[in-house]
Design an enzyme around this catalytic site. Sequence first.
Site, PDB file in Angstrom:
ATOM      1  N   GLU A 199     -53.350   4.784 -36.210  1.00 29.26           N
ATOM      2  CA  GLU A 199     -54.363   4.176 -35.341  1.00 29.26           C
ATOM      3  C   GLU A 199     -55.668   4.958 -35.485  1.00 29.26           C
ATOM      4  O   GLU A 199     -55.661   6.131 -35.868  1.00 29.26           O
ATOM      5  CB  GLU A 199     -53.890   4.219 -33.885  1.00 29.26           C
ATOM      6  CG  GLU A 199     -52.622   3.441 -33.621  1.00 29.26           C
ATOM      7  CD  GLU A 199     -52.781   1.951 -33.817  1.00 29.26           C
ATOM      8  OE1 GLU A 199     -53.872   1.402 -33.520  1.00 29.26           O
ATOM      9  OE2 GLU A 199     -51.810   1.309 -34.268  1.00 29.26           O
TER      10      GLU A 199
ATOM     11  N   ARG B  91     -53.744  -8.965 -40.744  1.00 29.35           N
ATOM     12  CA  ARG B  91     -52.958  -7.740 -40.577  1.00 29.35           C
ATOM     13  C   ARG B  91     -52.177  -7.580 -41.872  1.00 29.35           C
ATOM     14  O   ARG B  91     -51.466  -8.490 -42.280  1.00 29.35           O
ATOM     15  CB  ARG B  91     -52.034  -7.903 -39.376  1.00 29.35           C
ATOM     16  CG  ARG B  91     -50.946  -6.850 -39.219  1.00 29.35           C
ATOM     17  CD  ARG B  91     -51.552  -5.514 -38.852  1.00 29.35           C
ATOM     18  NE  ARG B  91     -50.560  -4.525 -38.525  1.00 29.35           N
ATOM     19  CZ  ARG B  91     -49.863  -3.822 -39.403  1.00 29.35           C
ATOM     20  NH1 ARG B  91     -49.998  -4.026 -40.693  1.00 29.35           N
ATOM     21  NH2 ARG B  91     -49.000  -2.914 -39.000  1.00 29.35           N
TER      22      ARG B  91
ATOM     23  N   ARG C 127     -52.643 -12.628 -35.008  1.00 34.91           N
ATOM     24  CA  ARG C 127     -53.272 -12.390 -36.308  1.00 34.91           C
ATOM     25  C   ARG C 127     -52.328 -12.844 -37.412  1.00 34.91           C
ATOM     26  O   ARG C 127     -51.107 -12.754 -37.275  1.00 34.91           O
ATOM     27  CB  ARG C 127     -53.577 -10.910 -36.527  1.00 34.91           C
ATOM     28  CG  ARG C 127     -54.566 -10.314 -35.569  1.00 34.91           C
ATOM     29  CD  ARG C 127     -54.727  -8.842 -35.813  1.00 34.91           C
ATOM     30  NE  ARG C 127     -53.458  -8.151 -35.562  1.00 34.91           N
ATOM     31  CZ  ARG C 127     -53.302  -6.849 -35.531  1.00 34.91           C
ATOM     32  NH1 ARG C 127     -54.316  -6.051 -35.750  1.00 34.91           N
ATOM     33  NH2 ARG C 127     -52.131  -6.308 -35.281  1.00 34.91           N
TER      34      ARG C 127
END
Length: 172
Positions: free
Chosen positions: A53, A45, A87
């Site tokens: 998004e 990330r 992540r």
Amino acid sequence: MRMFFYAWLCVPLSLFSQTKAKVVGISDGDTITVLLDGNVQKKLRLAEVDCPENRQPFGKNAKQFTSDQVFSRQVMFVETNKDRYGRSVAKVYYDNGKYLSAEIIKAGYGWWYYSYSKDADLGAMQNRAKAKKIGLWIDKKAVSPWDFRKAQRERAKRKRLQKQAELHIRKA
């Protein structure tokens, strides 16, 4: 000998924690997958940036921009944290030191994630992109990804409550 030792003390510690990898996947504008030594994949990330998004306006554009910059290329990254999904959050560098998050913000495909960043230069880059109306800043009503995600959660919650109420009415 003593001078050599002192010179080493001046080398930033982040230099030792940089990892080299090849980008093999782009999930969205701010999430990439890299291939490490030993054929191990790792999802990263991107630090300090939040891109629209995929379901948001400019989400696909942000993903394409990130892909154009780093897909199938060698990058260096420094892990800074873990996000709530496990992540690795990382600062990703390519092309002899370009900082990917900064390039995304300058191109107008991401917001400076000020809640997780102290780098005010990124905020200045965002303001310049906004003033020039480039990328997502063409849209006067651009919605930040964190506000979009919050609205999605609230919409899903209302749907669940509505279904529960309908089931309760049917049982009565």
